[in-house]
Write a protein that holds these residues in place. Structure first.
Motif, short mmCIF file in Angstrom:
data_model
loop_
_atom_site.label_atom_id
_atom_site.label_comp_id
_atom_site.label_asym_id
_atom_site.label_seq_id
_atom_site.Cartn_x
_atom_site.Cartn_y
_atom_site.Cartn_z
N LEU A 1 6.41 3.45 11.58
CA LEU A 1 6.59 2.50 10.49
C LEU A 1 5.30 1.75 10.29
N ARG A 2 5.09 1.18 9.09
CA ARG A 2 3.86 0.44 8.85
C ARG A 2 4.19 -0.90 8.20
N MET A 3 3.91 -1.97 8.90
CA MET A 3 3.95 -3.31 8.34
C MET A 3 2.58 -3.89 8.64
N HIS B 1 1.15 10.92 4.85
CA HIS B 1 -0.24 10.47 4.85
C HIS B 1 -0.37 9.11 5.51
N CYS B 2 0.63 8.26 5.30
CA CYS B 2 0.60 6.91 5.88
C CYS B 2 1.41 6.81 7.16
N HIS B 3 2.49 7.60 7.26
CA HIS B 3 3.42 7.40 8.37
C HIS B 3 3.24 8.40 9.50
N GLN B 4 2.30 9.32 9.38
CA GLN B 4 1.98 10.24 10.48
C GLN B 4 0.46 10.34 10.53
N THR B 5 -0.15 9.26 10.97
CA THR B 5 -1.59 9.11 10.82
C THR B 5 -2.41 10.03 11.72
N SER C 1 0.84 -1.20 0.00
CA SER C 1 0.00 0.00 0.00
C SER C 1 0.88 1.25 0.00
N SER C 2 2.17 1.09 -0.31
CA SER C 2 3.08 2.23 -0.31
C SER C 2 3.00 2.96 -1.65
N LEU D 1 11.64 9.66 13.45
CA LEU D 1 11.77 9.11 12.11
C LEU D 1 11.77 10.24 11.07
N PHE D 2 12.66 10.08 10.06
CA PHE D 2 12.71 11.02 8.95
C PHE D 2 12.50 10.22 7.66
N LEU D 3 11.72 10.76 6.74
CA LEU D 3 11.34 10.04 5.52
C LEU D 3 11.89 10.76 4.30
#
Length: 487
Positions: A443-445, A430-434, A326-327, A379-381
């Motif tokens: 993180l998302r697994m 959008h995904c990593h800072q919900t 979903s990334s 975390l930094f993206l």
């Protein structure tokens, strides 16, 4: 029909990826096939005439009474729709060849012969207005040996009022092309425009494999060739596209952009691997995925350390493959084109200070990076983007993007961070800072228990199936995403 605009990599169909590149509407995709093997469903074969015998034949070891097999004629070529009315469809084709003589051509609809001719065209009559029909043609020689059927050619008859119909324009509509890309070929909200220049033969292959999305078997090779030529003549190289289809189109690139990111990290006093790698006095030159992995400390130092329990050992990073995502790379990921995720080897359930993880999938020209600050654990993206030689001429093909070729030969490299990506289609937060701005990043697994339907695991039924699909496509000797084949 696939999106062919913007950058160069949305032609992604090809046989290895049609499962998730089937244009608008999803749908199944068909495997490229040899037309010599095609036969229609429930097609009543006309019984062949008795094979002739050759009395007194004494050549070789042939039995004098054994029948001499008559070679079938070739399949009629390039079957196209020449004209359409409310009640008739006229087809034309290239002549077949035969070792003796082609006696006639039979035109089929739904498995039944509806016209027979000795010419290379025929008009089928008695049709209903505004109705789609699909026809095929086969040749028959003077000893009743028959070719295989030509690929199907679908077309809708004109309306009852007799309004003239351009058969190719009608086919463009019937096959779903106008729904996805607009009648003017400039794109819709479902898919981009068709103005990108490419080889007509490549486009025909893509169309044959994927269109229409509801049933790709409807448009055979002749139909696909007719549509590809129509697109080339009417849309390629013309007009402006309505949609920006490349996620990083218009972003700043190159050394200046990396300098900007490094300045932000310096201002934040960041202490992590990405800053170490790209903001020092000796910035590395990155022209391949393996060089990027080395710069981030995610390279494989022990490529032959195989076997259960050795993932992440011997100086190697830990890694996994997933057949679903979903990334940002979701549009390309499947069992045969998995997403590879590399990360600092874990220490049981204990925190690993300053860990780094990177995700990569063939098809997209970027890698996703997440790093933990050694001091704050924040975390930094980042996105690490690259281009290949084909980008310069906007001619990247499936072969450039979905094979080992995409992992090396990079002609440019750029780094983006969260500030650059904020509120764009590639905004990682959008995904990593919900919980919204200013809250904790995560993180998302999203699949962490059996049956492991998209993680490649060699001790779970789902994972084993994924492995088998992957190996069927890549064999056992191809390095993938920088992971040595032995691993």
């Amino acid at each position: 029909m696939l999106s062919l605009v913007g950058g160069s990599k949305n032609i992604l169909a090809g046989a290895v990826l049609v499962a998730f590149l089937a244009g608008c509407g999803g749908g199944g995709a068909k495997t490229a096939k040899n037309p010599d093997s095609e036969t229609p469903n429930a097609n009543p074969e006309t019984p062949a005439a008795p094979e002739p015998t050759v009395p007194g034949n004494t050549g070789g070891t042939t039995n004098p009474t054994q029948p001499v097999r008559n070679a079938a004629p070739t399949i009629p070529g390039n079957v196209t729709v020449a004209s359409v009315t409310a009640t008739t469809i006229t087809l034309s084709w290239q002549a077949s060849t035969d070792d003796v003589r082609v006696a006639r051509y039979d035109v089929y609809r739904d498995g039944a012969v509806v016209a027979t001719t000795t010419a290379t065209s025929a008009t089928v009559s008695g049709l209903q207005p505004s109705t789609m029909y699909s026809h095929q043609v086969r040749s028959v020689d003077n000893q009743n040996a028959m070719s295989a059927l030509s690929a199907p050619v679908p077309i809708t008859t004109a309306a009852a009022d007799g309004t003239a119909v351009d058969p190719t324009v009608q086919m463009f509509t019937d096959m779903g092309c106008s729904t996805c890309h607009g009648a003017d070929g400039m794109g819709t909200t479902l898919a981009g425009g068709l103005t990108r220049t490419m080889a007509v033969s490549d486009l025909a292959t893509i169309i044959e494999l994927t269109m229409p999305p509801s049933d790709p078997t409807l448009c055979g090779s002749a139909c696909a060739a007719q549509l590809a030529n129509y697109v080339a003549a009417n849309f390629m190289g013309k007009g402006e596209n309505e949609l920006v289809t490349e996620p990083l189109e218009g972003f700043p690139t190159g050394t200046a952009q990396i300098d900007t990111v490094c300045a932000r990290m310096a201002q934040a006093n960041a202490n992590h691997t990405v800053r170490d790698a790209f903001c020092g006095a000796n910035r590395p030159t990155i022209t391949s995925l393996t060089q990027l992995q080395t710069a981030l400390g995610l390279d494989f130092n022990s490529p032959n350390l195989v076997g259960r329990g050795n993932n992440g050992q011997g100086g190697n990073p830990s890694f996994t493959l997933t057949g679903h995502s979903s990334s940002l790379v979701a549009r390309f990921v499947s069992a045969i084109n998995p997403r590879a995720i590399f990360f600092t080897p874990p220490n049981g359930r204990n925190p690993v200070n300053g860990f780094i993880t990177m995700g990569f999938a063939r098809g997209e020209q970027f890698a996703e990076i997440i790093v933990s600050d050694r001091n704050t654990r924040e975390l930094f993206l980042f996105l690490a983007a690259f281009q290949q030689a084909c980008n310069a001429t906007n001619t990247c093909t499936n072969g450039d993007l979905l094979t080992p070729a995409v992992e090396s030969g990079w002609t440019s490299f750029t780094l983006y961070d969260e500030v650059d990506l904020q509120n764009t289609i590639v905004d990682c937060l959008h995904c990593h800072q919900t919980q919204g701005p200013g809250t904790q990043k995560i993180l998302r697994m999203q699949e962490l228990q059996n049956p492991w339907t998209h993680f490649f695991r060699d001790n779970r039924a789902g994972g084993i199936t994924l492995f088998n699909d992957f190996r069927a496509a890549h064999g056992t000797n191809e390095d993938y995403a920088g992971i040595p084949a032995a691993l």
